[in-house]
Design a protein around this motif. Structure first.
Motif, PDB file in Angstrom:
ATOM      1  N   HIS A 214       0.841  -1.204   0.000  1.00  0.00           N
ATOM      2  CA  HIS A 214       0.000   0.000   0.000  1.00  0.00           C
ATOM      3  C   HIS A 214       0.874   1.250   0.000  1.00  0.00           C
ATOM      4  O   HIS A 214       0.659   2.190  -0.772  1.00  0.00           O
ATOM      5  N   ASN A 215       1.877   1.283   0.875  1.00  0.00           N
ATOM      6  CA  ASN A 215       2.740   2.463   0.990  1.00  0.00           C
ATOM      7  C   ASN A 215       3.512   2.710  -0.305  1.00  0.00           C
ATOM      8  O   ASN A 215       3.626   3.854  -0.766  1.00  0.00           O
ATOM      9  N   THR A 216       4.029   1.633  -0.892  1.00  0.00           N
ATOM     10  CA  THR A 216       4.773   1.765  -2.150  1.00  0.00           C
ATOM     11  C   THR A 216       3.874   2.252  -3.274  1.00  0.00           C
ATOM     12  O   THR A 216       4.217   3.186  -4.008  1.00  0.00           O
ATOM     13  N   LEU A 217       2.711   1.627  -3.401  1.00  0.00           N
ATOM     14  CA  LEU A 217       1.807   1.964  -4.508  1.00  0.00           C
ATOM     15  C   LEU A 217       1.234   3.368  -4.384  1.00  0.00           C
ATOM     16  O   LEU A 217       0.990   4.035  -5.386  1.00  0.00           O
ATOM     17  N   SER A 218       1.029   3.835  -3.157  1.00  0.00           N
ATOM     18  CA  SER A 218       0.508   5.194  -2.991  1.00  0.00           C
ATOM     19  C   SER A 218       1.524   6.223  -3.477  1.00  0.00           C
ATOM     20  O   SER A 218       1.154   7.226  -4.111  1.00  0.00           O
ATOM     21  N   GLU A 219       2.803   5.974  -3.212  1.00  0.00           N
ATOM     22  CA  GLU A 219       3.847   6.886  -3.690  1.00  0.00           C
ATOM     23  C   GLU A 219       3.994   6.804  -5.209  1.00  0.00           C
ATOM     24  O   GLU A 219       4.088   7.828  -5.898  1.00  0.00           O
ATOM     25  N   VAL A 220       4.006   5.577  -5.729  1.00  0.00           N
ATOM     26  CA  VAL A 220       4.122   5.372  -7.176  1.00  0.00           C
ATOM     27  C   VAL A 220       2.928   6.004  -7.893  1.00  0.00           C
ATOM     28  O   VAL A 220       3.082   6.669  -8.928  1.00  0.00           O
ATOM     29  N   GLY A 221       1.749   5.821  -7.331  1.00  0.00           N
ATOM     30  CA  GLY A 221       0.537   6.366  -7.953  1.00  0.00           C
ATOM     31  C   GLY A 221       0.531   7.879  -8.000  1.00  0.00           C
ATOM     32  O   GLY A 221       0.119   8.480  -8.995  1.00  0.00           O
ATOM     33  N   GLY A 222       1.010   8.499  -6.935  1.00  0.00           N
ATOM     34  CA  GLY A 222       1.078   9.954  -6.915  1.00  0.00           C
ATOM     35  C   GLY A 222       2.007  10.495  -7.982  1.00  0.00           C
ATOM     36  O   GLY A 222       1.669  11.448  -8.709  1.00  0.00           O
ATOM     37  N   ALA A 223       3.180   9.882  -8.080  1.00  0.00           N
ATOM     38  CA  ALA A 223       4.153  10.310  -9.089  1.00  0.00           C
ATOM     39  C   ALA A 223       3.616  10.080 -10.501  1.00  0.00           C
ATOM     40  O   ALA A 223       3.795  10.920 -11.402  1.00  0.00           O
ATOM     41  N   LEU A 224       2.937   8.957 -10.696  1.00  0.00           N
ATOM     42  CA  LEU A 224       2.399   8.637 -12.017  1.00  0.00           C
ATOM     43  C   LEU A 224       1.293   9.609 -12.419  1.00  0.00           C
ATOM     44  O   LEU A 224       1.193  10.010 -13.588  1.00  0.00           O
ATOM     45  N   MET A 225       0.481  10.032 -11.449  1.00  0.00           N
ATOM     46  CA  MET A 225      -0.587  10.981 -11.749  1.00  0.00           C
ATOM     47  C   MET A 225      -0.016  12.316 -12.214  1.00  0.00           C
ATOM     48  O   MET A 225      -0.528  12.931 -13.158  1.00  0.00           O
TER      49      MET A 225
ATOM     50  N   VAL B 264       1.093  11.865 -15.799  1.00  0.00           N
ATOM     51  CA  VAL B 264      -0.038  11.816 -16.738  1.00  0.00           C
ATOM     52  C   VAL B 264      -0.562  13.216 -17.044  1.00  0.00           C
ATOM     53  O   VAL B 264      -0.827  13.554 -18.205  1.00  0.00           O
ATOM     54  N   LEU B 265      -0.696  14.050 -16.033  1.00  0.00           N
ATOM     55  CA  LEU B 265      -1.186  15.406 -16.279  1.00  0.00           C
ATOM     56  C   LEU B 265      -0.217  16.193 -17.158  1.00  0.00           C
ATOM     57  O   LEU B 265      -0.643  16.983 -18.006  1.00  0.00           O
ATOM     58  N   ALA B 266       1.076  15.951 -16.970  1.00  0.00           N
ATOM     59  CA  ALA B 266       2.084  16.651 -17.774  1.00  0.00           C
ATOM     60  C   ALA B 266       2.063  16.194 -19.229  1.00  0.00           C
ATOM     61  O   ALA B 266       2.414  16.959 -20.136  1.00  0.00           O
ATOM     62  N   GLU B 267       1.653  14.941 -19.450  1.00  0.00           N
ATOM     63  CA  GLU B 267       1.710  14.352 -20.792  1.00  0.00           C
ATOM     64  C   GLU B 267       0.330  14.169 -21.413  1.00  0.00           C
ATOM     65  O   GLU B 267       0.194  13.532 -22.466  1.00  0.00           O
ATOM     66  N   LEU B 268      -0.689  14.740 -20.802  1.00  0.00           N
ATOM     67  CA  LEU B 268      -2.066  14.439 -21.178  1.00  0.00           C
ATOM     68  C   LEU B 268      -2.360  14.693 -22.652  1.00  0.00           C
ATOM     69  O   LEU B 268      -3.101  13.934 -23.287  1.00  0.00           O
ATOM     70  N   ASP B 269      -1.763  15.727 -23.211  1.00  0.00           N
ATOM     71  CA  ASP B 269      -2.018  16.057 -24.616  1.00  0.00           C
ATOM     72  C   ASP B 269      -1.514  14.979 -25.564  1.00  0.00           C
ATOM     73  O   ASP B 269      -1.974  14.882 -26.715  1.00  0.00           O
TER      74      ASP B 269
END
Length: 305
Positions: A165-176, A179-184
């Motif tokens: 859970h702790n690992t995935l929460s950090e990975v998920g935040g960074a990935l989000m 995604v916003l930076a590359e959304l176009d």
């Protein structure tokens, strides 16, 4: 971007922190209402609310997003996007359609595998070699939206639901943030419905250990149910909570304690389980060495099966 962030528990905290750090304007945080907690059952704010208040972000805590006045407040923000992470409330399609660029969810599995409430725990129970995080568009159907990006994370024999859970929460935040930076430039990929599996909510009735199962299965049960609901084994009419255990060598009757000199080694249907961390009712969680000092446990004792 101007964002609305919808999240409630600890899992959703890193993503909010990373979005703020990346310079996005979080105009509103949606989180579940304060709930009674602790021995005094005093109202406690969600972890996401606590972080939002630290940053001076408006917090909105409706019981549901269905009322017109609730939807009007969300609509009035004219947000670019809504980010969702373990929010816990159903988001009506009317609300999903409000942000200009859409609504995006941080889901703790490699979709379409493990849609649903307990993807981390179910991945451990199923002996998956890896799990991960998927950023997807939110649609009215459960975790069924088109996928924008994934990151895989290996599951090790030391991982519990809590560490993963702790690992995935950090990975998920960074990935989000990515995604916003590359959304176009990102192309959404529809999920393959033939590969869907569902991660049913964990129940306390799943906690009891069946010593006739293999040591491999029981070690995964212990790791998957840490920190909730915590695997349980009955000894001398007491339900002991088993917090961590590993597979080891040994044989005997299922549930029989066969050694107490290198962990508490218990025979299973196949192989043996070495219990390393456990807890008596009303007692503290402790290592096996500290535990046996007061438990008078010896080879030949047997857990109920």
């Amino acid at each position: 971007m101007k964002l609305i962030y919808a999240g409630t528990p600890e899992f959703a905290v890193p993503a909010l922190a990373k979005l703020i750090a990346a310079g996005h304007e979080v105009a509103l945080v949606l989180t579940q209402p304060d709930r009674p907690a602790g021995r005094g059952m005093k109202l406690k704010a969600s972890p996401v609310k606590e972080l939002a208040l630290q940053h001076g972000i408006q917090v909105f805590q409706p019981e549901t997003l269905k009322p017109e006045d609730v939807q009007a407040r969300i609509s009035s923000l004219n947000a670019d996007a809504m980010i969702v992470a373990a929010y816990g409330l159903i988001i009506p399609k009317t609300v999903l359609d409000m942000p200009k660029l859409g609504c995006f969810n941080i889901h703790a599995s490699l979709l379409p595998r493990w849609r649903g409430a307990a993807p981390i725990q179910r991945s451990i129970l199923a002996n998956d070699a890896e799990t991960g995080v998927t950023i997807m568009r939110v649609v009215p159907a459960l975790d069924a939206g088109a996928m924008l990006k994934k990151v895989a994370v290996p599951i090790t024999e030391n991982d519990t639901a809590q560490t993963l859970h702790n690992t995935l929460s950090e990975v998920g935040g960074a990935l989000m943030v990515e995604v916003l930076a590359e959304l176009d430039h990102l192309e959404a990929e529809e999920q393959d419905e033939s590969q869907v599996t569902y991660a049913a909510k964990l129940l306390k009735t799943e906690a009891p250990i069946n010593w006739h199962q293999s040591a491999d299965e029981l070690a995964r049960q212990v790791r998957a149910f840490n920190p909730f609901p915590v695997a349980q084994a009955v000894m001398k009419d007491e339900a002991w909570r088993i917090w961590f255990a590993r597979v080891t060598q040994g044989s005997g009757l299922p549930g029989e304690v066969i050694a107490v000199n290198d962990g508490i080694v218990v025979a299973c249907g196949t192989g043996a389980l070495r219990i390393e961390e456990l807890q008596k009712p009303g007692g503290k969680r402790m290592s096996w060495k500290d535990f046996i000092g007061g438990a008078q446990l010896k080879p030949g004792d047997r857990f109920e099966t």
